[in-house]
Design a protein around this motif. Structure first.
Motif, short mmCIF file in Angstrom:
data_model
loop_
_atom_site.label_atom_id
_atom_site.label_comp_id
_atom_site.label_asym_id
_atom_site.label_seq_id
_atom_site.Cartn_x
_atom_site.Cartn_y
_atom_site.Cartn_z
N VAL A 103 1.03 -1.12 0.65
CA VAL A 103 0.08 0.41 -0.39
C VAL A 103 0.99 1.14 -0.35
O VAL A 103 1.05 2.71 -0.33
CB VAL A 103 -1.26 -0.38 1.21
CG1 VAL A 103 -1.72 1.40 1.62
CG2 VAL A 103 -1.81 -1.37 1.19
N GLU A 104 1.59 0.70 0.86
CA GLU A 104 2.87 2.65 1.05
C GLU A 104 3.19 2.62 -0.12
O GLU A 104 4.29 3.07 -0.67
CB GLU A 104 3.52 2.14 2.16
CG GLU A 104 3.53 2.53 3.45
CD GLU A 104 2.87 0.98 3.78
OE1 GLU A 104 2.74 0.17 3.13
OE2 GLU A 104 3.31 0.63 5.37
N THR A 145 4.19 5.87 -2.83
CA THR A 145 4.79 6.29 -3.18
C THR A 145 5.37 6.16 -5.31
O THR A 145 5.90 7.22 -5.62
CB THR A 145 5.96 5.02 -3.18
OG1 THR A 145 5.87 5.36 -1.32
CG2 THR A 145 7.56 6.38 -3.25
N LEU A 146 4.78 5.21 -5.58
CA LEU A 146 5.26 5.35 -7.38
C LEU A 146 3.76 5.42 -7.98
O LEU A 146 4.27 6.66 -8.88
CB LEU A 146 4.65 3.40 -7.44
CG LEU A 146 6.06 2.96 -7.08
CD1 LEU A 146 5.29 0.88 -7.27
CD2 LEU A 146 7.44 1.87 -7.81
N ASP A 147 2.96 5.69 -7.69
CA ASP A 147 2.16 7.14 -8.01
C ASP A 147 2.71 8.15 -8.12
O ASP A 147 2.52 9.08 -9.33
CB ASP A 147 0.55 7.06 -7.48
CG ASP A 147 -0.07 5.45 -7.22
OD1 ASP A 147 0.04 4.77 -8.31
OD2 ASP A 147 -1.50 5.52 -6.72
N LYS A 148 3.11 9.09 -6.84
CA LYS A 148 4.19 10.33 -7.02
C LYS A 148 5.10 10.14 -8.03
O LYS A 148 4.84 11.01 -8.44
CB LYS A 148 4.70 10.92 -5.36
CG LYS A 148 3.33 10.88 -4.07
CD LYS A 148 4.43 10.53 -2.87
CE LYS A 148 3.63 11.04 -1.54
NZ LYS A 148 4.28 10.89 -0.63
N ILE A 149 5.52 9.62 -8.27
CA ILE A 149 7.11 9.16 -8.84
C ILE A 149 6.31 9.43 -10.68
O ILE A 149 6.64 9.74 -11.43
CB ILE A 149 8.03 8.16 -9.49
CG1 ILE A 149 8.21 7.46 -8.05
CG2 ILE A 149 8.45 7.33 -10.04
CD1 ILE A 149 8.90 6.18 -7.84
N LYS A 177 0.16 -3.91 -7.59
CA LYS A 177 -0.60 -4.31 -8.31
C LYS A 177 -1.27 -5.74 -8.30
O LYS A 177 -2.48 -6.03 -8.18
CB LYS A 177 -1.23 -3.70 -9.55
CG LYS A 177 -1.22 -1.78 -9.41
CD LYS A 177 -1.79 -1.02 -10.00
CE LYS A 177 -2.16 0.54 -10.42
NZ LYS A 177 -2.08 1.20 -11.32
N SER A 178 -0.70 -6.49 -8.97
CA SER A 178 -1.16 -8.13 -8.73
C SER A 178 -1.09 -8.49 -7.30
O SER A 178 -1.83 -9.22 -7.32
CB SER A 178 0.57 -8.29 -9.99
OG SER A 178 1.19 -8.15 -9.29
N ASN A 179 0.36 -8.35 -6.70
CA ASN A 179 -0.25 -8.17 -5.18
C ASN A 179 -1.13 -8.03 -4.51
O ASN A 179 -1.34 -8.55 -3.10
CB ASN A 179 0.91 -8.08 -4.52
CG ASN A 179 2.59 -9.02 -4.77
OD1 ASN A 179 2.16 -10.03 -4.43
ND2 ASN A 179 3.24 -8.33 -5.57
#
Length: 452
Positions: free
Chosen positions: A283-284, A288-292, A309-311
Motif C-alpha cells: 500500500v505504501e 510512492t509509485l503514484d507520486k513518481i 498491483k498484482s500483489n
C-alpha cells in the motif's frame, strides 16, 4: 689692384666655403634630429598599436569566455564546449587556465564524456594544484568512467587539501578582522563550506569502495559523508541504496525517507519504493509509485507498480502498467514481463504477440522460442505443424539445461496431441515436478500456465 681683387675674391670664396660647410653641418644636425624624432614617433606608434592589439585580443577573449559561461549557466553544455574550445584555439597560452579548463571539464562531464572531462580537470590542476574542488570534480568524472582507484586517490587528495585549508583560512580571517563576532561568523561560513565539500569527498570514496567490493570501508565513508553534512540528500540516498543491497531494508528505508524529505525527485522516490516492496509494504509502495509516475515516466516505476498491483489483486491495473512499461522500455525483458502478465490474465494471443516482439529483439534466445512454443500450445487454433517447425528451430540452438528440459515436455505434449488429441498427464508429471502440484486439475492450460 688685380692681386688685391684676387685676394678679396679668394677671401670671399673661403668665407662662402666656410658658410657652406657650416650650413651643411647644420643641415646634417637637423637631419639627425629629424631622424631621431621620426624613430621615436615610430616606436611610440608601435607601442600604441601593440597595446591596442592586446586590448582588442583581451576584449575578444573576455567576450568568448562570457559567451561560454552563459551557455554553461543555461545548461547548454554542448554549446559551452564549442565556445571554450574556440577560446583555447585562439589563445593557446590559456590552455592551462584553471577556470576555463575546469569549466570545460564540467561541460564534458554533463555531456557524459568522462574521458575528456578527466583530461580538462587534469589540465586545470596543473594551473591550480591546490584546488580541492577541482580534485573532487575530477574524482566524480573518474568514478563515472569506472576508474574507481583513481577516484579514490583524487577524493583523498581533495580531503588532504581541505584539512590544510581549514586552519589557513581561519587564521587569515582572524588576522584580517579584529571584531570577535565577525571573526566567528567568517570562520563559521568557512567551516560550513569545507564540511559540505568534505562530505562529498567521503561520498565519492564510499561509492568507489562499494564498486570495488569493500563494503566495510564503504559504509564507514557513507557515515562520514552524512556526519559532515546531515542534509546531503545524495549521501542519504546512496547510503540507503547501499543498505538495501545488503538487504537491511528497515534501516535503508529510514535513510531513504530522510533523502526524500530533503529532495523530492523520482530517482530517490524509486529507491524508497523498491525498499517498501522488498518489505511487502504494498500500500505504501503504491502511493510512492503514484507520486513518481505523476512526476516522471520512469519505466521501472511502471514495472514495479504492476508488481505491486498484482500483489494487491488489481490484475487489470497491473496489466495496463506493464503495457506502458514495455512501450517505454522497448526491450526483451519488458516484453517478456508483459507476456507473463498476459498469461496470468489468460490473454494468450496478446502474450504470443509480446513474445514475438521480444524474439525480434533477440532471435538467438532459445528460452524465448520455448516460451513461444508453450503459448502456441495454449492457442485455440492449435497448429501442430507450426509448433513442430518451432521445435526444430530450437533444437538447432544453444540451450540451457532448463530450456532443454521444458522443450522435451512441450515436444511430448505436441506429439500426444497430434496422435490422440489428448495428453497422458501421468507421463508429463513424471517429466516435470512443477506440474505435480496441478495433478488434480489436469488440463493443458492449467499445466502450461503453472510452468510459464
Amino acid at each position: 689692384l688685380a692681386l688685391d681683387n684676387a685676394k678679396t675674391q679668394e677671401k670671399a670664396l673661403e668665407d662662402l666655403v666656410a658658410k657652406a660647410k657650416e650650413t651643411k653641418e647644420g643641415l646634417a644636425g637637423q637631419s639627425d634630429s629629424a631622424k631621431k624624432y621620426i624613430a621615436e614617433q615610430k616606436t611610440q606608434i608601435e607601442k600604441l598599436t601593440q597595446g591596442f592589439n592586446e586590448i582588442t585580443q583581451r576584449y575578444l577573449m573576455l567576450q568568448l569566455a562570457n559567451q561560454a559561461e552563459n551557455e554553461l549557466t543555461n545548461n547548454l553544455y554542448e554549446n559551452a564546449i564549442i565556445e571554450y574550445e574556440n577560446l583555447l584555439k585562439l589563445f593557446p597560452d590559456k590552455k592551462k587556465n584553471d577556470i576555463y579548463c575546469a569549466n570545460l571539464g564540467f561541460a564534458y562531464f554533463k555531456c557524459k564524456n568522462y574521458e575528456k572531462s578527466i583530461k580538462y580537470y587534469a589540465d586545470a590542476l596543473e594551473a591550480s594544484p591546490n584546488s580541492a574542488v577541482i580534485y573532487l570534480s575530477k574524482a566524480c568524472a573518474e568514478f563515472e568512467f569506472s576508474q574507481y582507484e583513481n577516484a579514490l586517490r583524487s577524493a583523498s587528495k581533495a580531503l588532504d587539501i581541505l584539512e590544510k585549508n581549514i586552519a589557513a583560512k581561519a587564521n587569515k580571517s582572524i588576522k584580517e578582522t579584529s571584531a570577535p563576532s565577525i571573526i566567528s561568523d567568517r570562520i563559521g561560513r568557512i567551516h560550513l563550506l569545507l564540511e559540505v565539500t568534505k562530505s562529498n569527498c567521503y561520498l565519492i570514496m564510499a561509492a568507489a569502495l562499494e564498486k570495488k567490493g569493500n563494503n566495510e570501508l564503504a559504509q564507514e565513508n557513507f557515515i562520514a559523508a552524512i556526519e559532515h553534512q546531515a542534509t546531503n540528500h545524495q549521501a542519504l540516498y546512496l547510503y540507503g541504496c547501499f543498505l538495501s543491497n545488503q538487504k537491511l531494508y528497515s534501516k535503508a528505508e529510514k535513510y531513504l525517507r530522510q533523502a526524500v524529505a530533503l529532495e523530492l525527485n523520482p530517482d530517490m522516490l524509486l529507491g524508497l519504493a523498491e525498499v517498501e516492496v522488498a518489505q511487502h509494504k504494498y500500500v505504501e509502495a503504491l502511493l510512492t509509485l503514484d507520486k513518481i509516475i505523476a512526476m516522471s515516466q520512469l519505466p521501472r516505476a511502471f514495472e514495479l507498480r504492476a508488481h505491486v498491483k498484482s500483489n494487491l489483486q488489481d490484475f487489470q491495473g497491473a496489466y495496463e502498467d506493464v503495457v506502458t512499461f514495455s512501450e517505454l522500455r522497448n526491450d526483451v525483458n519488458s516484453f517478456r514481463t508483459k507476456a507473463r502478465i498476459e498469461v496470468g490474465l489468460k490473454k494468450y494471443s496478446e502474450a504470443l504477440g509480446s513474445i514475438n516482439r521480444a524474439i525480434k529483439l533477440d532471435n538467438q534466445s532459445s528460452e524465448l522460442q520455448v516460451y513461444k512454443i508453450a503459448l502456441l500450445l495454449l492457442d485455440e487454433k492449435y497448429d501442430f505443424e507450426l509448433i513442430e517447425s518451432n521445435i526444430l528451430k530450437v533444437n538447432k540452438m544453444e540451450k540451457t539445461p532448463t530450456t532443454e528440459h521444458y522443450l522435451k515436455i512441450f515436444t511430448e505434449m505436441n506429439n500426444q496431441l497430434k496422435r490422440k488429441n489428448a495428453i497422458d498427464w501421468e507421463c508429463i508429471f513424471d517429466m516435470n515436478d512443477a506440474t505435480k502440484e496441478v495433478k488434480n486439475n489436469m488440463d493443458i492450460s492449467t499445466c502450461l500456465i503453472h510452468i510459464l
